[in-house]
Design a protein around this motif. Structure first.
Motif, PDB file in Angstrom:
ATOM      1  N   GLY A 150     135.389  12.307  60.523  1.00 44.06           N
ATOM      2  CA  GLY A 150     136.329  13.145  59.806  1.00 44.06           C
ATOM      3  C   GLY A 150     137.383  13.754  60.697  1.00 44.06           C
ATOM      4  O   GLY A 150     137.302  13.706  61.933  1.00 44.06           O
ATOM      5  N   LYS A 208     136.338  16.605  63.387  1.00 42.08           N
ATOM      6  CA  LYS A 208     135.674  16.088  64.578  1.00 42.08           C
ATOM      7  C   LYS A 208     136.627  15.262  65.430  1.00 42.08           C
ATOM      8  O   LYS A 208     136.543  15.275  66.660  1.00 42.08           O
ATOM      9  CB  LYS A 208     134.435  15.268  64.190  1.00 42.08           C
ATOM     10  CG  LYS A 208     133.288  16.123  63.702  1.00 42.08           C
ATOM     11  CD  LYS A 208     131.986  15.339  63.619  1.00 42.08           C
ATOM     12  CE  LYS A 208     130.830  16.260  63.272  1.00 42.08           C
ATOM     13  NZ  LYS A 208     129.527  15.548  63.257  1.00 42.08           N
ATOM     14  N   THR A 252     122.223  22.797  50.121  1.00 39.38           N
ATOM     15  CA  THR A 252     122.492  22.630  51.551  1.00 39.38           C
ATOM     16  C   THR A 252     121.385  23.226  52.422  1.00 39.38           C
ATOM     17  O   THR A 252     121.359  22.990  53.629  1.00 39.38           O
ATOM     18  CB  THR A 252     123.843  23.253  51.949  1.00 39.38           C
ATOM     19  OG1 THR A 252     123.911  24.608  51.502  1.00 39.38           O
ATOM     20  CG2 THR A 252     124.988  22.448  51.358  1.00 39.38           C
ATOM     21  N   TRP A 309     124.926  15.015  54.678  1.00 41.64           N
ATOM     22  CA  TRP A 309     126.158  15.427  55.364  1.00 41.64           C
ATOM     23  C   TRP A 309     127.324  15.385  54.401  1.00 41.64           C
ATOM     24  O   TRP A 309     128.174  16.287  54.387  1.00 41.64           O
ATOM     25  CB  TRP A 309     126.427  14.517  56.566  1.00 41.64           C
ATOM     26  CG  TRP A 309     127.504  15.035  57.472  1.00 41.64           C
ATOM     27  CD1 TRP A 309     127.344  15.816  58.579  1.00 41.64           C
ATOM     28  CD2 TRP A 309     128.926  14.817  57.335  1.00 41.64           C
ATOM     29  NE1 TRP A 309     128.569  16.095  59.139  1.00 41.64           N
ATOM     30  CE2 TRP A 309     129.559  15.501  58.410  1.00 41.64           C
ATOM     31  CE3 TRP A 309     129.722  14.112  56.429  1.00 41.64           C
ATOM     32  CZ2 TRP A 309     130.942  15.492  58.589  1.00 41.64           C
ATOM     33  CZ3 TRP A 309     131.106  14.112  56.606  1.00 41.64           C
ATOM     34  CH2 TRP A 309     131.707  14.799  57.675  1.00 41.64           C
ATOM     35  N   MET A 310     127.392  14.361  53.574  1.00 43.86           N
ATOM     36  CA  MET A 310     128.481  14.240  52.634  1.00 43.86           C
ATOM     37  C   MET A 310     128.443  15.321  51.564  1.00 43.86           C
ATOM     38  O   MET A 310     129.483  15.839  51.147  1.00 43.86           O
ATOM     39  CB  MET A 310     128.488  12.846  51.988  1.00 43.86           C
ATOM     40  CG  MET A 310     129.051  11.762  52.887  1.00 43.86           C
ATOM     41  SD  MET A 310     130.766  12.130  53.373  1.00 43.86           S
ATOM     42  CE  MET A 310     131.210  10.610  54.203  1.00 43.86           C
ATOM     43  N   SER A 359     127.255  18.398  51.955  1.00 46.71           N
ATOM     44  CA  SER A 359     127.686  19.650  52.572  1.00 46.71           C
ATOM     45  C   SER A 359     129.157  19.625  52.943  1.00 46.71           C
ATOM     46  O   SER A 359     129.825  20.665  52.942  1.00 46.71           O
ATOM     47  CB  SER A 359     126.833  19.955  53.814  1.00 46.71           C
ATOM     48  OG  SER A 359     127.008  18.952  54.801  1.00 46.71           O
ATOM     49  N   ASN A 360     129.714  18.442  53.202  1.00 50.01           N
ATOM     50  CA  ASN A 360     131.111  18.331  53.606  1.00 50.01           C
ATOM     51  C   ASN A 360     132.068  18.255  52.417  1.00 50.01           C
ATOM     52  O   ASN A 360     133.158  18.822  52.450  1.00 50.01           O
ATOM     53  CB  ASN A 360     131.289  17.103  54.501  1.00 50.01           C
ATOM     54  CG  ASN A 360     132.704  16.984  55.039  1.00 50.01           C
ATOM     55  OD1 ASN A 360     133.540  16.300  54.464  1.00 50.01           O
ATOM     56  ND2 ASN A 360     132.976  17.657  56.145  1.00 50.01           N
ATOM     57  N   ARG A 361     131.703  17.557  51.352  1.00 53.80           N
ATOM     58  CA  ARG A 361     132.621  17.301  50.261  1.00 53.80           C
ATOM     59  C   ARG A 361     132.544  18.317  49.123  1.00 53.80           C
ATOM     60  O   ARG A 361     133.558  18.625  48.486  1.00 53.80           O
ATOM     61  CB  ARG A 361     132.388  15.899  49.679  1.00 53.80           C
ATOM     62  CG  ARG A 361     132.692  14.741  50.620  1.00 53.80           C
ATOM     63  CD  ARG A 361     134.090  14.818  51.216  1.00 53.80           C
ATOM     64  NE  ARG A 361     134.581  13.520  51.635  1.00 53.80           N
ATOM     65  CZ  ARG A 361     134.430  13.000  52.848  1.00 53.80           C
ATOM     66  NH1 ARG A 361     133.812  13.686  53.794  1.00 53.80           N
ATOM     67  NH2 ARG A 361     134.912  11.793  53.137  1.00 53.80           N
TER      68      ARG A 361
END
Length: 305
Positions: free
Chosen positions: A128, A131, A212, A219-220, A222-224
């Motif tokens: 992403g 990072k 979460t 990961w997706m 929590s990220n999206r």
């Protein structure tokens, strides 16, 4: 003087390419950038990078070039097209291709570049925009030992982790393909799960907080999901990107007689979302397709008037 690369070029200064260039500059690597977007170029220039006026100009100054464009067609145009890198890089230079592509293509590019005395590293990236900007990308690299020797530490300058996966091109793209399979399925699943919770009456922010901190997290997710909570579908990675990437996954699977029912279902969700008019929005906009189907009300954009 070492014959390893010392000056880096980055073609494609989108969120990932711009992050790679900025990371290299922070680590003291002389860096040139090229992009058709003046704003992206200005950001790199402001950080101390040099901006090339053409691919030939960039090639004249660089020992290694990361090509971080959208797809295989753009990669081939940058590398092999009229005025492309292959025509202008000095012998011994390294081309690092980082778009998500069909894994059968990098070995072909590797052979074509070798005929001109150039190296290829097949090096897709993940992590992403944030990072990338912090030098924490994951690089999935494969290529001949001479290519890695020639590139020196430049890959480490743009990444947190560099995985050297094989001594020939193609394996890096294979591993990225698997990553995109999982990423695409996980985003679609996150949107489906949030839509279910909202439909059943759960508060979206509380649902996010609990998941979460529970076993169902990814990961997706929590990220999206924060994009959904903010009502902000500005594309950091667009729905259309996953139409392309999961298309690559499914095409490869057909050639291997490998059944991928989850990837196929996710691909249909992205296609449906694009068909509903949201293809250029953030990939979390898949939840808008569920909203259209179920009538749920999604969180409004926080800065909306």
């Amino acid at each position: 003087m070492s014959n390893t690369a010392t000056t880096l070029g980055v073609v494609g200064l989108g969120s990932m390419g711009r992050g790679a260039a900025l990371s290299a500059l922070k680590r003291g690597v002389p860096t040139w950038g090229f992009d058709l977007n003046p704003a992206a170029c200005a950001t790199v220039a402001a950080a101390g990078g040099q901006i090339a006026t053409s691919l030939a100009d960039l090639a004249a100054h660089c020992d290694a070039v990361v090509v971080l464009v959208v797809n295989a067609t753009q990669t081939e145009q940058v590398v092999f097209g009229d005025g492309g890198l292959a025509r202008h890089l000095k012998p011994g230079s390294v081309v690092i291709t980082s778009a998500t592509v069909d894994p059968t293509l990098p070995p072909q590019w590797e052979a074509r570049l070798a005929e001109q005395g150039l190296h290829l590293i097949d090096a897709p990236v993940s992590g992403g925009a944030a990072k990338a900007a912090n030098g924490e990308m994951t690089v999935m690299a494969s290529g001949k030992p001479d290519a890695f020797a020639a590139v020196g530490g430049l890959l480490d300058a743009v990444a947190g982790k560099v995985y050297r996966l094989a001594d020939h091109a193609g394996v890096g793209s294979t591993v990225k393909m698997v990553n995109q399979h999982l990423a695409g399925v996980h985003i679609a699943a996150a949107c489906e799960a949030m839509a279910l919770g909202i439909r059943a009456g759960a508060a979206p922010d509380k649902l996010y907080e609990v998941i979460t901190n529970s076993a169902g997290n990814s990961w997706m997710f929590s990220n999206r999901v924060p994009h959904i909570l903010a009502g902000d579908y500005t594309p950091l990675s667009a729905v259309n990107i996953f139409i392309k990437d999961l298309g690559i996954v499914l095409d490869a699977a057909r050639k291997l007689n490998a059944p991928l029912p989850l990837a196929a279902a996710a691909h249909q969700l992205y296609l449906g979302t694009a068909g509903a008019g949201f293809g250029a929005e953030d990939d979390s906009a898949v939840i808008k397709l569920y909203a259209a189907l179920t009538g749920i009300t999604l969180p409004a954009r926080k800065d909306a008037a």
